[in-house]
Design a protein around this motif. Structure first.
Motif, short mmCIF file in Angstrom:
data_model
loop_
_atom_site.label_atom_id
_atom_site.label_comp_id
_atom_site.label_asym_id
_atom_site.label_seq_id
_atom_site.Cartn_x
_atom_site.Cartn_y
_atom_site.Cartn_z
N THR A 66 0.77 3.37 6.71
CA THR A 66 1.44 4.18 7.71
C THR A 66 2.10 5.38 7.03
O THR A 66 2.70 5.23 5.96
CB THR A 66 2.50 3.36 8.46
OG1 THR A 66 3.45 2.83 7.52
CG2 THR A 66 1.85 2.21 9.21
N PRO A 67 2.02 6.57 7.62
CA PRO A 67 2.66 7.75 7.01
C PRO A 67 4.17 7.60 6.89
O PRO A 67 4.76 8.05 5.90
CB PRO A 67 2.29 8.88 7.97
CG PRO A 67 1.21 8.37 8.83
CD PRO A 67 1.28 6.90 8.83
N MET A 68 4.80 6.94 7.86
CA MET A 68 6.24 6.78 7.81
C MET A 68 6.65 5.91 6.63
O MET A 68 7.64 6.19 5.94
CB MET A 68 6.74 6.16 9.12
CG MET A 68 8.25 6.05 9.20
SD MET A 68 9.05 7.67 9.09
CE MET A 68 10.75 7.19 8.81
N GLY A 69 5.89 4.85 6.37
CA GLY A 69 6.19 4.00 5.24
C GLY A 69 6.02 4.71 3.92
O GLY A 69 6.86 4.57 3.00
N LEU A 70 4.96 5.48 3.78
CA LEU A 70 4.74 6.24 2.55
C LEU A 70 5.83 7.28 2.34
O LEU A 70 6.36 7.45 1.23
CB LEU A 70 3.37 6.90 2.59
CG LEU A 70 2.79 7.41 1.27
CD1 LEU A 70 1.28 7.44 1.33
CD2 LEU A 70 3.30 8.81 0.94
N PHE A 71 6.20 7.97 3.40
CA PHE A 71 7.25 8.98 3.31
C PHE A 71 8.58 8.35 2.91
O PHE A 71 9.30 8.89 2.05
CB PHE A 71 7.39 9.70 4.66
CG PHE A 71 8.48 10.73 4.69
CD1 PHE A 71 8.28 12.00 4.19
CD2 PHE A 71 9.72 10.42 5.24
CE1 PHE A 71 9.28 12.96 4.23
CE2 PHE A 71 10.73 11.37 5.28
CZ PHE A 71 10.51 12.64 4.77
N LEU A 72 8.92 7.22 3.49
CA LEU A 72 10.18 6.55 3.19
C LEU A 72 10.21 6.09 1.74
O LEU A 72 11.21 6.30 1.02
CB LEU A 72 10.36 5.36 4.13
CG LEU A 72 11.63 4.53 3.95
CD1 LEU A 72 12.86 5.35 4.31
CD2 LEU A 72 11.57 3.27 4.83
N MET A 73 9.15 5.46 1.27
CA MET A 73 9.12 4.96 -0.10
C MET A 73 9.15 6.10 -1.10
O MET A 73 9.82 6.03 -2.14
CB MET A 73 7.86 4.11 -0.31
CG MET A 73 7.80 2.85 0.53
SD MET A 73 9.14 1.69 0.20
CE MET A 73 8.84 1.31 -1.51
N LYS A 74 8.45 7.18 -0.81
CA LYS A 74 8.40 8.31 -1.74
C LYS A 74 9.77 8.97 -1.88
O LYS A 74 10.19 9.33 -2.99
CB LYS A 74 7.36 9.31 -1.25
CG LYS A 74 6.98 10.37 -2.28
CD LYS A 74 7.63 11.70 -1.98
CE LYS A 74 7.15 12.79 -2.92
NZ LYS A 74 7.85 14.07 -2.71
N VAL A 101 0.83 -1.21 0.00
CA VAL A 101 0.00 0.00 0.00
C VAL A 101 0.87 1.26 0.00
O VAL A 101 0.62 2.20 -0.77
CB VAL A 101 -0.95 -0.01 1.21
CG1 VAL A 101 -1.67 1.33 1.33
CG2 VAL A 101 -1.97 -1.13 1.07
N CYS A 102 1.88 1.29 0.84
CA CYS A 102 2.74 2.49 0.93
C CYS A 102 3.51 2.71 -0.37
O CYS A 102 3.66 3.85 -0.82
CB CYS A 102 3.70 2.37 2.10
SG CYS A 102 2.90 2.50 3.72
N SER A 103 4.02 1.63 -0.97
CA SER A 103 4.77 1.80 -2.21
C SER A 103 3.86 2.20 -3.36
O SER A 103 4.24 3.03 -4.20
CB SER A 103 5.50 0.50 -2.55
OG SER A 103 4.59 -0.58 -2.70
N MET A 104 2.65 1.65 -3.43
CA MET A 104 1.72 2.02 -4.50
C MET A 104 1.23 3.45 -4.33
O MET A 104 0.97 4.14 -5.32
CB MET A 104 0.54 1.05 -4.52
CG MET A 104 0.90 -0.37 -4.92
SD MET A 104 -0.53 -1.46 -5.07
CE MET A 104 -1.31 -0.78 -6.53
N SER A 143 1.09 14.48 9.14
CA SER A 143 0.58 13.34 9.92
C SER A 143 1.69 12.65 10.71
O SER A 143 1.41 11.95 11.69
CB SER A 143 -0.10 12.34 9.01
OG SER A 143 0.82 11.77 8.09
N LEU A 144 2.95 12.83 10.29
CA LEU A 144 4.06 12.25 11.05
C LEU A 144 4.20 12.88 12.43
O LEU A 144 4.83 12.30 13.32
CB LEU A 144 5.37 12.40 10.27
CG LEU A 144 5.49 11.62 8.96
CD1 LEU A 144 6.76 12.02 8.22
CD2 LEU A 144 5.47 10.12 9.22
#
Length: 247
Positions: free
Chosen positions: A165-173, A104-107, A130-131
């Motif tokens: 998770t916001p952290m996962g999305l931020f990291l992948m982006k 989900v975070c990567s997509m 949101s972090l």
């Protein structure tokens, strides 16, 4: 000149071997230091109570015993719910939540990093904001939402918040932005679709990001108790029962 060149090359090789040996010794020392707490915990499990609470504490056991394990098995055998059910619940939540979080975070990060559309910066700024909110701040809204969806006291109450998770999305982006746009454009010119670009071009190049996310997600979900959303004994997690047994 040839002898001098060979001498210099041998010296360089000698320094390299010495450096490798020193690095190897340092890594062995650090590995022993890191594994020492785990070994100490295993040794403590074989100590009788007088050695376990002795001061100053001893690293090795003097009179090993299996009484601690027999007591543990007696406590586990008297449970209303099988002990394996708690372990299965935690394993299911950890595996499904970790895989779902990475996907989900990567997509969600791919269009924010590689596609051009209106509102992209606004969406990413919302993720960054949101972090700032801790779990205690978002607990009541999460509880209300899950209650409205009638998901309290179900497995979904723990799984759904874990897959985004916001952290996962931020990291992948942030990692995906480091991929040159020319690579993506070249693959698109060759006829690659959006899913192909995401799965076969982008994801292999951000392997350190999603491997890091896998480690963080696995650790967080494995230690999750979820008592604020789970009330049935059959759905409780493994850390919960460990605390009950320890008490």
């Amino acid at each position: 000149m040839r002898k001098l060149f060979r001498f210099k090359r041998l010296r360089r090789g000698g320094r390299s071997r010495v450096g490798n040996a020193a690095l190897f010794v340092v890594m062995i020392a650090l590995s022993v230091l890191m594994i020492a707490p785990l070994v100490y915990s295993v040794i403590n499990s074989f100590k009788p109570l007088d050695e376990l609470f002795a001061y100053p504490p001893r690293f090795f056991v003097v009179r090993p015993t299996m009484e601690n394990y027999s007591m543990l098995f007696k406590l586990v055998a008297n449970m209303r719910v099988p002990f394996s059910r708690y372990l299965f619940n935690s394993l299911l939540l950890t595996v499904c939540g970790t895989v779902g979080n990475v996907v989900v975070c990567s997509m969600a990060a791919y269009p924010l990093a590689k596609l051009k559309f209106h509102g992209r910066k606004l969406l990413f700024n919302l993720v960054v904001v949101s972090l700032l909110f801790t779990y205690e701040v978002t607990f009541i809204p999460n509880y209300v939402i899950l209650s409205k969806l009638q998901m309290l006291d179900t497995f979904w109450a723990l799984l759904l918040p874990a897959v985004a998770t916001p952290m996962g999305l931020f990291l992948m982006k942030q990692f995906m932005e480091q991929i040159p746009d020319s690579v993506v454009e070249s693959a698109r010119v060759d006829g690659a679709g959006t899913l192909t670009l995401y799965w076969r071009i982008v994801m292999p190049q951000v392997k350190p990001a999603w491997l890091t996310l896998v480690i963080f997600s696995f650790q967080s979900l494995w230690n999750r108790e979820g008592l604020e959303f789970i009330f049935s004994e059959e759905l409780k997690m493994f850390p919960t029962i460990l605390k009950q047994v320890a008490s």
